[in-house]
Scaffold this motif. Sequence first.
Motif, mmCIF file in Angstrom:
data_model
loop_
_atom_site.group_PDB
_atom_site.id
_atom_site.type_symbol
_atom_site.label_atom_id
_atom_site.label_comp_id
_atom_site.label_asym_id
_atom_site.label_seq_id
_atom_site.Cartn_x
_atom_site.Cartn_y
_atom_site.Cartn_z
ATOM 1 N N ARG A 1 -7.781 12.026 -7.955
ATOM 2 C CA ARG A 1 -9.167 11.703 -7.488
ATOM 3 C C ARG A 1 -9.198 12.961 -7.117
ATOM 4 N NH1 ARG A 1 -11.058 8.360 -3.490
ATOM 5 N NH2 ARG A 1 -9.319 8.530 -1.855
ATOM 6 N N HIS A 2 -10.799 13.355 -7.634
ATOM 7 C CA HIS A 2 -10.990 14.829 -7.116
ATOM 8 C C HIS A 2 -12.318 14.718 -6.840
ATOM 9 C CE1 HIS A 2 -9.020 14.407 -11.033
ATOM 10 N NE2 HIS A 2 -8.061 15.168 -10.709
ATOM 11 N N TYR A 3 -12.835 15.987 -5.663
ATOM 12 C CA TYR A 3 -13.757 16.035 -4.858
ATOM 13 C C TYR A 3 -14.359 17.765 -4.660
ATOM 14 C CZ TYR A 3 -12.978 11.569 -2.724
ATOM 15 O OH TYR A 3 -12.768 9.995 -3.003
ATOM 16 N N ARG A 4 -15.411 17.897 -4.798
ATOM 17 C CA ARG A 4 -15.575 19.250 -4.641
ATOM 18 C C ARG A 4 -16.759 19.537 -2.824
ATOM 19 N NH1 ARG A 4 -20.143 22.434 -8.457
ATOM 20 N NH2 ARG A 4 -19.955 24.253 -7.105
ATOM 21 N N LEU A 5 -15.975 19.993 -2.449
ATOM 22 C CA LEU A 5 -16.385 20.814 -1.008
ATOM 23 C C LEU A 5 -17.539 21.792 -1.228
ATOM 24 C CD1 LEU A 5 -16.721 19.975 1.982
ATOM 25 C CD2 LEU A 5 -14.955 21.257 2.336
ATOM 26 N N ASP A 6 -18.670 21.878 -0.994
ATOM 27 C CA ASP A 6 -19.779 22.711 -1.162
ATOM 28 C C ASP A 6 -21.042 23.139 0.083
ATOM 29 O OD1 ASP A 6 -21.415 25.439 -2.984
ATOM 30 O OD2 ASP A 6 -22.481 23.768 -3.848
ATOM 31 N N ALA A 7 -20.632 24.658 0.493
ATOM 32 C CA ALA A 7 -21.499 24.504 1.391
ATOM 33 C C ALA A 7 -21.114 22.964 2.558
ATOM 34 C CB ALA A 7 -22.894 24.288 1.597
ATOM 35 N N GLY A 8 -19.650 23.069 2.548
ATOM 36 C CA GLY A 8 -19.917 21.718 4.316
ATOM 37 C C GLY A 8 -19.726 20.394 3.294
ATOM 38 N N VAL A 9 -20.354 20.212 2.666
ATOM 39 C CA VAL A 9 -20.851 18.767 1.688
ATOM 40 C C VAL A 9 -20.200 18.170 0.551
ATOM 41 C CG1 VAL A 9 -22.925 17.290 0.544
ATOM 42 C CG2 VAL A 9 -23.543 19.253 2.405
ATOM 43 N N LEU A 10 -19.856 17.025 1.116
ATOM 44 C CA LEU A 10 -18.263 16.780 0.050
ATOM 45 C C LEU A 10 -18.887 15.393 -0.938
ATOM 46 C CD1 LEU A 10 -14.898 16.828 0.332
ATOM 47 C CD2 LEU A 10 -15.023 14.626 0.648
ATOM 48 N N GLY B 1 -25.470 32.535 19.876
ATOM 49 C CA GLY B 1 -26.314 31.451 19.974
ATOM 50 C C GLY B 1 -26.478 30.974 18.756
ATOM 51 N N ASP B 2 -26.652 30.924 17.465
ATOM 52 C CA ASP B 2 -26.604 29.916 16.445
ATOM 53 C C ASP B 2 -25.619 29.294 15.741
ATOM 54 O OD1 ASP B 2 -29.313 31.850 16.588
ATOM 55 O OD2 ASP B 2 -28.688 33.011 14.365
ATOM 56 N N ARG B 3 -26.080 28.079 15.464
ATOM 57 C CA ARG B 3 -24.562 26.994 14.801
ATOM 58 C C ARG B 3 -24.679 27.348 13.619
ATOM 59 N NH1 ARG B 3 -25.046 21.954 18.397
ATOM 60 N NH2 ARG B 3 -25.076 21.089 16.089
ATOM 61 N N LEU B 4 -23.482 26.988 13.915
ATOM 62 C CA LEU B 4 -22.787 27.091 11.584
ATOM 63 C C LEU B 4 -22.044 26.335 11.412
ATOM 64 C CD1 LEU B 4 -22.318 28.808 9.508
ATOM 65 C CD2 LEU B 4 -19.725 29.623 10.930
ATOM 66 N N GLU B 5 -22.908 25.492 10.278
ATOM 67 C CA GLU B 5 -22.509 24.372 10.244
ATOM 68 C C GLU B 5 -21.521 24.600 9.028
ATOM 69 O OE1 GLU B 5 -25.415 20.528 10.126
ATOM 70 O OE2 GLU B 5 -25.879 22.491 8.751
ATOM 71 N N ILE B 6 -20.346 23.867 9.393
ATOM 72 C CA ILE B 6 -19.004 24.274 8.642
ATOM 73 C C ILE B 6 -18.984 22.845 7.861
ATOM 74 C CG2 ILE B 6 -16.418 24.533 8.663
ATOM 75 C CD1 ILE B 6 -16.709 25.652 10.990
ATOM 76 N N SER C 1 -13.245 30.520 -1.465
ATOM 77 C CA SER C 1 -13.990 30.719 0.037
ATOM 78 C C SER C 1 -15.146 30.234 0.800
ATOM 79 C CB SER C 1 -12.988 32.030 0.215
ATOM 80 O OG SER C 1 -13.419 32.763 1.308
ATOM 81 N N GLY C 2 -15.130 29.588 1.923
ATOM 82 C CA GLY C 2 -15.610 29.606 3.503
ATOM 83 C C GLY C 2 -16.535 27.665 3.101
ATOM 84 N N SER C 3 -16.390 27.467 2.179
ATOM 85 C CA SER C 3 -16.687 26.137 1.513
ATOM 86 C C SER C 3 -16.753 25.281 2.394
ATOM 87 C CB SER C 3 -16.562 25.719 0.628
ATOM 88 O OG SER C 3 -15.116 25.598 0.949
ATOM 89 N N GLY C 4 -15.921 25.205 3.710
ATOM 90 C CA GLY C 4 -14.908 24.373 4.831
ATOM 91 C C GLY C 4 -14.181 23.545 4.253
#
Length: 240
Positions: free
Chosen positions: A214-223, A18-23, A43-46
């Motif tokens: 162009r380069h981006y970083r995705l960390d814990a779902g935040v770009l 029932g928990d929510r996982l924000e990807i 791995s797992g960053s979304g």
Amino acid sequence: MSLIELDGVSRTVILPDGDRLEILRDVTFTIETGEHVSIVGRSGSGKSTLLNLMGLLDTPTEGEYRLDGRPTAGLSQRRRARLRGAGFGFVFQQFNLLPGRSALENVAAPLLYAGGREFWTRRRLAHDMLTRVGLGDRADTMPEKLSGGEQQRVAIARSLIRRPRVILCDEPTGALDVQTGTEIMDLLDAIAAETGSTLVTITHDTMVAARAHRHYRLDAGVLGPLDPALLGAPRQVVSA
């Protein structure tokens, strides 16, 4: 008007307890036609979820994804599949080739769902694409007889057979050695430049990411933007 626009996009799933996982969390960015954009993350960053959203394989929980300025939220599954098949090519870390089918049959497979001339000339088109990636003489070879680099080239040929506007790559060099990985990225860059396709590379390898415009970083779902200091120089293959 941008080709791809994500505006405040989030993706959340409900776990069995029932928990929510924000990807993904409030992702906003645009990609123009013909650009090469890289997105770096662990791995797992979304990363794969973001690629699936861009490729119309998944939908946002919140926010809006616009393709060619048009919202995608109201599209039927059939319409999404048609847009995906005609406009997007996918290259994955795992080659996902069909066992028991030759290289040519693997490349021609997407055209089994095409109509008219594409369907009837699929074998010739597939052979032409295999030749383009340097495997014209391996058309009748089964996947298990090909090296890792050759299998990835077959996968690339299959992803490009319908001349997609967008090439989405999920760790395309992750299963390859350094030299073969560099050759694969050289090939992707060359084909994207030749066809004017947009190239999006999802990777954990900053050397691969450095090749993009162009380069981006995705960390814990935040770009966010990737610090240029983290980028290495693109690898160069030196022939003996």
